[in-house]
Design an enzyme around this catalytic site. Structure first.
Site, PDB file in Angstrom:
ATOM      1  N   GLY A 126      38.532  34.576  33.353  1.00  0.00           N
ATOM      2  CA  GLY A 126      37.449  35.457  32.937  1.00  0.00           C
ATOM      3  C   GLY A 126      37.791  36.465  31.859  1.00  0.00           C
ATOM      4  O   GLY A 126      36.977  36.742  30.975  1.00  0.00           O
TER       5      GLY A 126
ATOM      6  N   THR B 257      33.389  28.496  33.138  1.00  0.00           N
ATOM      7  CA  THR B 257      34.336  28.677  34.243  1.00  0.00           C
ATOM      8  C   THR B 257      35.727  28.715  33.649  1.00  0.00           C
ATOM      9  O   THR B 257      36.070  27.870  32.805  1.00  0.00           O
ATOM     10  CB  THR B 257      34.246  27.552  35.284  1.00  0.00           C
ATOM     11  OG1 THR B 257      35.374  27.673  36.165  1.00  0.00           O
ATOM     12  CG2 THR B 257      34.225  26.168  34.670  1.00  0.00           C
TER      13      THR B 257
ATOM     14  N   ARG C 136      37.971  44.688  39.893  1.00  0.00           N
ATOM     15  CA  ARG C 136      37.929  43.776  38.731  1.00  0.00           C
ATOM     16  C   ARG C 136      36.630  42.968  38.703  1.00  0.00           C
ATOM     17  O   ARG C 136      36.187  42.413  39.690  1.00  0.00           O
ATOM     18  CB  ARG C 136      39.123  42.822  38.809  1.00  0.00           C
ATOM     19  CG  ARG C 136      39.217  41.824  37.648  1.00  0.00           C
ATOM     20  CD  ARG C 136      38.602  40.489  37.990  1.00  0.00           C
ATOM     21  NE  ARG C 136      38.879  39.486  36.952  1.00  0.00           N
ATOM     22  CZ  ARG C 136      38.327  38.280  36.923  1.00  0.00           C
ATOM     23  NH1 ARG C 136      37.466  37.921  37.848  1.00  0.00           N
ATOM     24  NH2 ARG C 136      38.617  37.431  35.965  1.00  0.00           N
ATOM     25  N   VAL C 137      36.020  42.923  37.536  1.00  0.00           N
ATOM     26  CA  VAL C 137      34.828  42.101  37.321  1.00  0.00           C
ATOM     27  C   VAL C 137      35.157  41.116  36.205  1.00  0.00           C
ATOM     28  O   VAL C 137      35.739  41.504  35.185  1.00  0.00           O
ATOM     29  CB  VAL C 137      33.614  42.984  36.937  1.00  0.00           C
ATOM     30  CG1 VAL C 137      32.431  42.125  36.540  1.00  0.00           C
ATOM     31  CG2 VAL C 137      33.235  43.902  38.097  1.00  0.00           C
ATOM     32  N   GLY C 138      34.799  39.867  36.402  1.00  0.00           N
ATOM     33  CA  GLY C 138      35.115  38.838  35.407  1.00  0.00           C
ATOM     34  C   GLY C 138      34.000  38.610  34.409  1.00  0.00           C
ATOM     35  O   GLY C 138      33.122  39.456  34.205  1.00  0.00           O
ATOM     36  N   ASP C 139      34.025  37.446  33.811  1.00  0.00           N
ATOM     37  CA  ASP C 139      33.062  37.097  32.761  1.00  0.00           C
ATOM     38  C   ASP C 139      31.692  36.701  33.305  1.00  0.00           C
ATOM     39  O   ASP C 139      30.686  36.786  32.594  1.00  0.00           O
ATOM     40  CB  ASP C 139      33.599  35.914  31.942  1.00  0.00           C
ATOM     41  CG  ASP C 139      33.876  34.698  32.828  1.00  0.00           C
ATOM     42  OD1 ASP C 139      34.519  34.866  33.882  1.00  0.00           O
ATOM     43  OD2 ASP C 139      33.439  33.582  32.483  1.00  0.00           O
TER      44      ASP C 139
ATOM     45  N   THR D 131      34.529  28.447  40.217  1.00  0.00           N
ATOM     46  CA  THR D 131      33.211  29.054  40.005  1.00  0.00           C
ATOM     47  C   THR D 131      32.142  27.961  39.906  1.00  0.00           C
ATOM     48  O   THR D 131      32.454  26.828  39.561  1.00  0.00           O
ATOM     49  CB  THR D 131      33.276  29.834  38.673  1.00  0.00           C
ATOM     50  OG1 THR D 131      34.059  30.990  38.891  1.00  0.00           O
ATOM     51  CG2 THR D 131      31.918  30.223  38.140  1.00  0.00           C
TER      52      THR D 131
HETATM   53  N1  ASP Z   1      35.527  32.886  35.439  1.00  0.00           N
HETATM   54  C1  ASP Z   1      35.769  33.336  36.765  1.00  0.00           C
HETATM   55  C2  ASP Z   1      36.327  34.736  36.707  1.00  0.00           C
HETATM   56  O1  ASP Z   1      37.226  35.002  35.938  1.00  0.00           O
HETATM   57  C3  ASP Z   1      36.694  32.462  37.527  1.00  0.00           C
HETATM   58  C4  ASP Z   1      36.285  31.029  37.585  1.00  0.00           C
HETATM   59  O2  ASP Z   1      35.761  30.479  36.627  1.00  0.00           O
HETATM   60  O3  ASP Z   1      36.481  30.399  38.632  1.00  0.00           O
HETATM   61  O4  ASP Z   1      35.901  35.570  37.468  1.00  0.00           O
END
Ligand code: ASP
Length: 355
Positions: A275, A272, A249-252, A221
């Protein structure tokens, strides 16, 4: 006599009140001066990341390493120049992230990771530390630079977060560039997906997120935090999420307070990592809250969350952050994190591995 006594005590009372209020006032002024000048580490500052994870020297050729470093340098200098010329931290964050989104090296925009269905679904967010205004987009498939959409959502719309097709309609309406899915796709990322899927079958895992292969893989990220000359903080993050994600799915990253947070009273943070854990630990806001409510320094607060809270839950990753005085922090519990800083003197630091 009685009258004289009364007058004297009244005089003493008034005098002591005045004295008290004056000394309190003086203390406040001194305190303000102390925080505004002697503690100010940088008049302006910028920090970026290109993802954390198992980034080991033995797995990265000199050529690849130089490619990463060159792109990090190019990106951070865009933001640095904006800040140096008196531009806003929001502009610096947005334009810096654009460079990283356009590079296939990172898991954001072009070069983002694949979902289980071999599609690309992008998340992004941005936050203004001055107003606590924020914008975020989740699961978009066509917006070339999701951070620009997050900025539009913050600046123009009455909303904070938009998702999927609706967000794309809004992006189109706002004149943002839309592209085909093919634009984002790279062979490298497809290979990673196939490797993860093969592993999943052999281990009969129901979800790839608990696969050690994913836990140990690089996340990629991108994010940027900045303090401008006016003392305003901003943070932004953009991602393709995690390889093999499914079911929308949606992350952080698009969740304000999890992957991104900025508050002029404390700091600006971009994360990063895994998530799911960053959401549960409300990583970015927690760092700000530890400073605001417990008086921790930025370094102490980031350490508390990244070295204790997240790993104690079972997650991993890192953050970049800058506080209102221009102190910069890059903290991660993984083997490496692509990262860079520039201070107000124009000094550049680039790091990849743990020092
Ligand atoms: N934090 C991101 C997610 O979980 C992944 C990443 O940091 O590369 O969507």
């Amino acid at each position: 006599m009685k009258n004289l006594l009364l007058a004297t005590s009244l005089f003493l009372l008034i005098f002591s009140c005045k004295n008290n209020s004056k000394s309190n006032y003086d203390v406040d002024i001194d305190f303000d001066i102390a925080t505004n000048t002697s503690k100010r580490a940088n008049e302006f500052a910028i920090v970026i990341h290109g993802g954390a994870g198992t980034i080991l020297k033995k797995n990265l050729s000199d050529e690849k390493e130089n490619e990463y470093k060159a792109k990090l340098e190019e990106a951070i200098k865009v933001g640095y120049n904006i800040l140096k010329q008196g531009g806003t931290s929001l502009d610096a964050v947005e334009k810096t992230i654009n460079i990283l989104e356009d590079s296939p090296l990172f898991n954001a925009g072009k070069g983002a990771v694949f979902t289980n269905a071999e599609t690309i679904e992008l998340d992004a967010s941005i936050m203004d530390g001055k107003t606590l205004n924020a914008g975020a987009s989740a699961g978009t498939k066509k917006v070339k630079n999701p951070i620009n959409l997050a900025r539009k959502i913050m600046d123009v719309s009455p909303h904070v977060m938009m998702a999927g097709e609706g967000a794309e309609t809004y992006a189109k309406e706002q004149g943002l560039e839309l592209v085909d899915q093919d634009y984002f796709k790279t062979e490298n990322r497809l290979n990673t997906l196939n490797r993860v899927k093969a592993n999943e079958i052999s281990k009969t895992k129901t979800t790839a997120f608990y696969d050690t292969d994913i836990k140990d893989s690089k996340f990629g990220t991108v994010g940027c935090v900045a303090l401008d000359k006016s003392g305003n903080l901003a943070a932004g993050t953009s991602t393709g999420g995690m390889t093999n994600k499914r079911f929308g799915r949606v992350g952080d990253v698009p969740i304000i307070g999890a992957g991104t947070y900025a508050n002029n009273a404390t700091c600006a943070v971009s994360g990063t990592g895994w998530g799911e854990f960053f959401i549960r630990a409300t990583v970015a806001h927690d760092i700000s809250a530890l400073m605001e409510y417990k008086g921790l320094t930025l370094q102490e607060a980031a350490h508390e969350v990244i070295q204790k809270k997240v790993p104690n839950l079972g997650g991993n990753g890192g953050v970049i952050a800058v506080d209102k005085n221009g102190n910069m922090v890059m903290d991660f519990n993984t083997a490496g994190m692509y990262r860079a800083t520039m201070n107000d003197k124009g000094e550049l630091y680039i790091g990849i591995y743990k020092q």
